[in-house]
Scaffold this motif. Structure first.
Motif, PDB file in Angstrom:
ATOM      1  N   TYR A 163       4.523  11.177   1.682  1.00  0.00           N
ATOM      2  CA  TYR A 163       4.273   9.948   0.933  1.00  0.00           C
ATOM      3  C   TYR A 163       4.833   8.782   1.735  1.00  0.00           C
ATOM      4  O   TYR A 163       5.980   8.832   2.192  1.00  0.00           O
ATOM      5  CB  TYR A 163       4.934  10.027  -0.445  1.00  0.00           C
ATOM      6  N   ALA A 169       0.841  -1.203   0.000  1.00  0.00           N
ATOM      7  CA  ALA A 169       0.000   0.000   0.000  1.00  0.00           C
ATOM      8  C   ALA A 169       0.872   1.246   0.000  1.00  0.00           C
ATOM      9  O   ALA A 169       2.040   1.214   0.388  1.00  0.00           O
ATOM     10  CB  ALA A 169      -0.907   0.019   1.224  1.00  0.00           C
ATOM     11  N   ASP A 170       0.287   2.334  -0.445  1.00  0.00           N
ATOM     12  CA  ASP A 170       0.927   3.632  -0.288  1.00  0.00           C
ATOM     13  C   ASP A 170      -0.111   4.654   0.140  1.00  0.00           C
ATOM     14  O   ASP A 170      -1.316   4.411   0.051  1.00  0.00           O
ATOM     15  CB  ASP A 170       1.681   4.066  -1.539  1.00  0.00           C
ATOM     16  N   ARG A 171       0.377   5.770   0.650  1.00  0.00           N
ATOM     17  CA  ARG A 171      -0.514   6.839   1.114  1.00  0.00           C
ATOM     18  C   ARG A 171       0.140   8.168   0.797  1.00  0.00           C
ATOM     19  O   ARG A 171       1.284   8.415   1.175  1.00  0.00           O
ATOM     20  CB  ARG A 171      -0.745   6.725   2.612  1.00  0.00           C
ATOM     21  N   ASN A 211      -4.877  10.412  -0.036  1.00  0.00           N
ATOM     22  CA  ASN A 211      -5.070   9.460  -1.127  1.00  0.00           C
ATOM     23  C   ASN A 211      -4.350   8.165  -0.765  1.00  0.00           C
ATOM     24  O   ASN A 211      -3.131   8.120  -0.731  1.00  0.00           O
ATOM     25  CB  ASN A 211      -4.494  10.061  -2.419  1.00  0.00           C
ATOM     26  N   ARG A 212      -5.098   7.093  -0.482  1.00  0.00           N
ATOM     27  CA  ARG A 212      -4.496   5.813  -0.117  1.00  0.00           C
ATOM     28  C   ARG A 212      -4.896   4.758  -1.140  1.00  0.00           C
ATOM     29  O   ARG A 212      -6.063   4.671  -1.526  1.00  0.00           O
ATOM     30  CB  ARG A 212      -4.953   5.382   1.268  1.00  0.00           C
ATOM     31  N   THR A 213      -3.921   3.956  -1.576  1.00  0.00           N
ATOM     32  CA  THR A 213      -4.208   2.915  -2.549  1.00  0.00           C
ATOM     33  C   THR A 213      -3.518   1.615  -2.150  1.00  0.00           C
ATOM     34  O   THR A 213      -2.519   1.614  -1.445  1.00  0.00           O
ATOM     35  CB  THR A 213      -3.709   3.307  -3.951  1.00  0.00           C
ATOM     36  N   SER A 214      -4.082   0.515  -2.604  1.00  0.00           N
ATOM     37  CA  SER A 214      -3.449  -0.797  -2.459  1.00  0.00           C
ATOM     38  C   SER A 214      -2.555  -1.018  -3.666  1.00  0.00           C
ATOM     39  O   SER A 214      -2.887  -0.624  -4.779  1.00  0.00           O
ATOM     40  CB  SER A 214      -4.504  -1.903  -2.401  1.00  0.00           C
ATOM     41  N   LEU A 215      -1.415  -1.648  -3.438  1.00  0.00           N
ATOM     42  CA  LEU A 215      -0.467  -1.883  -4.523  1.00  0.00           C
ATOM     43  C   LEU A 215      -0.169  -3.364  -4.641  1.00  0.00           C
ATOM     44  O   LEU A 215      -0.237  -4.104  -3.673  1.00  0.00           O
ATOM     45  CB  LEU A 215       0.845  -1.132  -4.252  1.00  0.00           C
ATOM     46  N   ILE A 243       0.883  10.457  -9.475  1.00  0.00           N
ATOM     47  CA  ILE A 243      -0.356  10.357  -8.720  1.00  0.00           C
ATOM     48  C   ILE A 243      -1.014  11.731  -8.795  1.00  0.00           C
ATOM     49  O   ILE A 243      -0.461  12.727  -8.321  1.00  0.00           O
ATOM     50  CB  ILE A 243      -0.108   9.954  -7.253  1.00  0.00           C
ATOM     51  N   VAL A 255      -4.022  14.193  -7.787  1.00  0.00           N
ATOM     52  CA  VAL A 255      -5.014  14.391  -6.735  1.00  0.00           C
ATOM     53  C   VAL A 255      -5.872  15.592  -7.117  1.00  0.00           C
ATOM     54  O   VAL A 255      -5.357  16.702  -7.307  1.00  0.00           O
ATOM     55  CB  VAL A 255      -4.334  14.624  -5.368  1.00  0.00           C
ATOM     56  N   GLU A 289       5.523   6.562 -11.198  1.00  0.00           N
ATOM     57  CA  GLU A 289       4.198   6.953 -11.666  1.00  0.00           C
ATOM     58  C   GLU A 289       3.842   8.348 -11.187  1.00  0.00           C
ATOM     59  O   GLU A 289       4.467   8.887 -10.279  1.00  0.00           O
ATOM     60  CB  GLU A 289       3.136   5.945 -11.220  1.00  0.00           C
TER      61      GLU A 289
END
Length: 129
Positions: free
Chosen positions: A107, A50-52, A71-75, A86, A88, A84
């Motif tokens: 980040y 994951a990242d945030r 903004n939180r995503t699973s990786l 990102i 927002v 990449e």
């Protein structure tokens, strides 16, 4: 450039909604974006889950935080360097003509028991009618 076990924000910039390039001015009452160009080293990315990205836009003229977006995503892990952008999205700008705005971010990448942090700040943009 991130090391093999590092995550970094290489560039952070404010842009008009959907635009590609950094904006030197932002229209009051128009939506805008903040773009973070990130890089995660191959070893860290091999275990990433994951990242945030937390982005804050501050009106430097008034000293007020105008908006903050988390903004939180699973990786999916991959054994290669992750690079990449990102993007927002932010709501319409509330500011006065001539106000100076700056985006800042933190980040975080989580990879199993490993975590790495980075930060960035944009060049200022000026609010215009």
């Amino acid at each position: 450039m991130a090391g093999s076990w590092d995550a970094s924000v290489n560039v952070l910039y404010i842009t008009e909604s959907g635009a590609v390039y950094m904006a030197q001015t932002l229209k009051i009452a128009n939506a805008f974006d903040v773009v973070a160009e990130i890089e995660v080293g191959a070893q860290l990315n091999g275990f990433t889950t994951a990242d945030r990205l937390v982005v804050t836009v501050t009106n430097l003229t008034t000293g007020v935080v105008t908006t903050q977006v988390n903004n939180r995503t699973s990786l999916m892990p991959a054994g290669t360097v992750r690079r990449e952008q990102i993007r927002v999205a932010f709501p319409p700008l509330v500011a006065n003509e001539g106000d100076l705005l700056r985006a800042t971010c933190s980040y975080r990448v989580t990879a199993g028991i490993n975590t790495d942090f980075s930060w960035g700040q944009s060049e200022p943009a000026i609010a215009e009618p």
